[in-house]
Design an enzyme around this catalytic site. Structure first.
Site, PDB file in Angstrom:
ATOM      1  N   CYS A  98       4.448  -9.132  30.617  1.00 28.29           N
ATOM      2  CA  CYS A  98       4.173 -10.194  30.552  1.00 28.29           C
ATOM      3  C   CYS A  98       2.712 -11.011  30.310  1.00 28.29           C
ATOM      4  CB  CYS A  98       4.801 -11.361  30.586  1.00 28.29           C
ATOM      5  SG  CYS A  98       3.994 -12.708  29.459  1.00 28.29           S
ATOM      6  N   CYS A 102       1.480 -14.360  22.991  1.00 22.36           N
ATOM      7  CA  CYS A 102       2.159 -14.609  22.609  1.00 22.36           C
ATOM      8  C   CYS A 102       2.200 -15.841  21.993  1.00 22.36           C
ATOM      9  CB  CYS A 102       2.940 -13.616  21.938  1.00 22.36           C
ATOM     10  SG  CYS A 102       2.882 -12.300  22.963  1.00 22.36           S
ATOM     11  N   THR A 189       4.747 -19.890  30.424  1.00 20.57           N
ATOM     12  CA  THR A 189       4.051 -18.903  30.325  1.00 20.57           C
ATOM     13  C   THR A 189       2.780 -18.857  30.436  1.00 20.57           C
ATOM     14  OG1 THR A 189       6.060 -17.848  29.462  1.00 20.57           O
ATOM     15  CG2 THR A 189       3.889 -15.975  29.618  1.00 20.57           C
ATOM     16  N   GLU A 255       4.941 -17.970  34.973  1.00 25.37           N
ATOM     17  CA  GLU A 255       5.308 -19.957  34.482  1.00 25.37           C
ATOM     18  C   GLU A 255       5.350 -21.162  35.210  1.00 25.37           C
ATOM     19  OE1 GLU A 255       7.475 -16.592  33.721  1.00 25.37           O
ATOM     20  OE2 GLU A 255       6.926 -16.676  31.330  1.00 25.37           O
ATOM     21  N   HIS A 290       8.587 -15.654  17.558  1.00 24.78           N
ATOM     22  CA  HIS A 290       8.366 -15.668  19.520  1.00 24.78           C
ATOM     23  C   HIS A 290       9.525 -14.368  19.167  1.00 24.78           C
ATOM     24  CE1 HIS A 290       6.516 -15.555  22.624  1.00 24.78           C
ATOM     25  NE2 HIS A 290       8.052 -15.382  23.733  1.00 24.78           N
ATOM     26  N   TYR A 294       9.570  -9.549  21.253  1.00 22.66           N
ATOM     27  CA  TYR A 294      10.407  -9.078  21.991  1.00 22.66           C
ATOM     28  C   TYR A 294      10.555  -7.230  21.755  1.00 22.66           C
ATOM     29  CZ  TYR A 294      10.442 -12.715  25.637  1.00 22.66           C
ATOM     30  OH  TYR A 294      10.255 -13.795  25.639  1.00 22.66           O
ATOM     31  N   CYS A 297       7.289  -5.828  22.735  1.00 23.99           N
ATOM     32  CA  CYS A 297       6.475  -6.410  24.165  1.00 23.99           C
ATOM     33  C   CYS A 297       7.411  -5.601  25.073  1.00 23.99           C
ATOM     34  CB  CYS A 297       5.893  -7.912  25.077  1.00 23.99           C
ATOM     35  SG  CYS A 297       7.723  -8.556  25.565  1.00 23.99           S
ATOM     36  N   GLU A 441      13.885 -13.612  32.305  1.00 30.01           N
ATOM     37  CA  GLU A 441      12.963 -13.443  31.094  1.00 30.01           C
ATOM     38  C   GLU A 441      13.642 -12.735  29.346  1.00 30.01           C
ATOM     39  OE1 GLU A 441       9.963 -13.498  28.430  1.00 30.01           O
ATOM     40  OE2 GLU A 441      10.876 -11.292  29.188  1.00 30.01           O
TER      41      GLU A 441
HETATM   42 FE1  SF4 Z   1       4.797 -12.350  27.197  1.00 31.35          FE
HETATM   43 FE2  SF4 Z   1       6.344 -11.147  25.405  1.00 31.35          FE
HETATM   44 FE3  SF4 Z   1       6.939 -13.257  25.529  1.00 31.35          FE
HETATM   45 FE4  SF4 Z   1       4.283 -11.860  24.421  1.00 31.35          FE
HETATM   46  S1  SF4 Z   1       6.338 -11.390  23.678  1.00 31.35           S
HETATM   47  S2  SF4 Z   1       4.432 -13.679  25.458  1.00 31.35           S
HETATM   48  S3  SF4 Z   1       4.472 -10.122  26.307  1.00 31.35           S
HETATM   49  S4  SF4 Z   1       6.892 -12.233  27.014  1.00 31.35           S
HETATM   50 FE    FE Z   2       8.637 -14.645  27.165  1.00 31.51          FE
END
Ligand code: SF4
Ligand code: FE
Length: 479
Positions: A98, A102, A189, A255, A290, A294, A297, A441
């Site tokens: 990560c 974001c 995060t 985190e 958010h 996913y 990412c 996560e």
């Molecule tokens: Fe991290 Fe993925 Fe969340 Fe972006 S979307 S902050 S890379 S877990």
């Molecule tokens: Fe996340």
């Protein structure tokens, strides 16, 4: 826009208070526990200057007309939303972990749309402040930690009914200069290597919870802010090299628990103050943005897991076995399926009243719910193929030991032409990416699965589907 090095140097200039393992960390840029997360976030700055990524990682500000990092941009079209997902997959493919940026990105977009709506109803002036804040982020290229999750105490009780009123962030004072907030944000995060924190409420609020309806921005090193860095599975391996698996970028986002001890925030950085009727809207918008991420990412992370699994199968001499190929196909299928959901919810995006584009909420939630299952299945298949070595491999110190090293070298060899160290490195990478912290996560990041199920039921338009079935069955509607 900052370069990678300028980002790293800018962190050194902050006075962020961070504790880990019971001790204060003086320098998050150099400390082994935090350094990989700094490197991962730095990739978002590095790729902004890479011609191959420029079109995804940078864009044009609708506020100033200048070139800015996409991480500070307000989505102006469905194409912007699609490019966001493609950008995330591309960055994940380079970090395998990560890169944290974001969350603040989603926070500014959710607040941009919601401050507009608050002003329309209440005659407030939050939206202009929000625009100024976005311009400030675009000019500084600061990294913002989106801070939503409160500690929440007794989940059966609302914020004001908790035994301890600080278990949700609240306003404890208002004066002519600004507000004072108290409480904490959990699972933050990237906060220890961000420049700023964007505070938002974590749930829909009732009329009596006005003090908890607060959205505002503050520096990570503001007086009264303390960060307590979370442990990860295998985190003491960060003091070794090869045993970490992904020594440069670590695993997930680093985190922390962020404690807010009566922190002052000036009015120009306050974007919600008591408007309980918009807390739920803000939370939902943020969550959908958010959850959109996913498949991007985790899609990129899965690309690496699939690649590492295929590599270890080859090193073990079983790459051509039909059941291995079949499992690899399954992993590819699952990876592209999660990516499809993120692309779909983005391409179906629509403008909000503020002009900012918003994802299709049903598809975004379906995508994130798939992640909570499919990533586990991808990891399960990788464990199946990689074998028991994932759980029993001795340390790199044993491999390098003058007396026992030759035994480790000899007996942990796979195919004759593959050096044992390469097999070690792939096994450790897979262990890092498919183990405890990474899996949790995928389950709970962007909200736990039940939160997605609630949204799916709400967005799924069940009465319409019942009506379709009744019509086809020839049932006459009354009245
Ligand atoms: Fe991290 Fe993925 Fe969340 Fe972006 S979307 S902050 S890379 S877990
Ligand atoms: Fe996340």
């Amino acid at each position: 826009m900052r370069t990678r090095q300028e980002y790293i140097d800018s962190l050194k200039a902050l006075n962020t208070v961070v504790y880990a393992f019971g001790e204060k960390i003086d320098n998050v840029v150099e400390h082994p526990l935090t350094k990989p997360h700094v490197n991962a976030a730095a990739m978002t700055y590095e790729l902004a200057h890479d011609p191959e990524f420029e079109d995804l990682v940078t864009t044009t500000s609708h506020l100033t007309g200048k070139k800015v990092s996409r991480f500070t941009h307000i989505h102006q079209s469905a194409d912007d939303l699609v490019k966001k997902v493609k950008m995330l997959r591309g960055i994940s493919q380079r970090t395998g972990s990560c890169y944290q940026r974001c969350v603040g990105f989603d926070g500014i977009n959710a607040l941009y749309a919601t401050t507009y709506d608050i002003d329309q109803k209440h005659g407030t002036r939050y939206h202009e402040r929000m625009k100024d804040y976005v311009k400030h982020l675009q000019e500084t290229d600061n990294m913002v930690c989106g801070a939503m999750t409160d500690p929440k105490g007794d989940r059966g009780l609302s914020p004001g009914k908790q035994d301890d009123p600080d278990l949700y962030v609240r306003i404890v004072e208002k004066n002519d200069k600004g507000i004072v907030i108290r409480g904490a944000k959990a699972h933050q995060t990237g906060v220890v290597n961000s420049h700023e924190i964007l505070i938002m409420p974590t749930i829909a609020l009732a009329e009596e919870d006005q003090d908890y309806a607060v959205a505002c921005a503050l520096p990570v090193d503001a007086p009264g802010v303390i960060h307590i860095f979370g442990r990860q599975s295998n985190d003491t391996r960060k003091f070794d090299e090869m045993d970490q698996g992904n020594a440069c970028f670590g695993v997930v986002g680093g985190e922390a628990l962020t404690v807010l001890n009566d922190v002052f925030v000036p009015w120009e950085k306050v974007f919600m103050c008591g408007e309980v009727d918009f807390a739920g809207t803000l939370v939902e918008r943020f969550a959908c943005y958010h959850r959109q991420n996913y498949g991007g990412c985790k899609g990129g992370v899965s690309d690496i897991i699939v690649g590492a699994t295929a590599a270890i199968a080859d090193m073990n001499g079983v790459a051509r076995a039909s059941h291995i190929r079949d499992k690899i196909v399954e992993m590819l299928h699952l990876t592209e399926t999660v990516y499809c959901c993120s692309i779909a919810c983005s391409s179906q995006g629509r403008p909000t009243r503020s002009g900012a584009y918003f994802v299709d909420p049903l598809l975004a939630n379906v995508g994130k719910l798939n992640i909570t299952r499919f990533i586990y299945e991808i990891c399960r298949l990788s464990h199946d193929i990689a074998g028991g070595l994932l759980a029993t491999l001795p340390s790199e110190k044993d491999l390098q030991h003058p007396e026992i090293g030759p035994y480790v070298e000899k007996y942990f060899k796979g195919k004759a032409d593959v050096p044992t160290e390469e097999r070690y490195r792939i096994v450790r990478l897979l262990e890092n990416m498919t183990g405890g912290t990474a899996l949790v996560e995928s389950m709970h990041g962007a909200g736990s699965p039940q939160a997605q199920r609630v949204m799916i039921l709400r967005q799924g338009n069940l009465p319409h589907k019942v009506a379709l079935a009744r019509k086809l069955a020839g049932i006459e509607e009354k009245g």
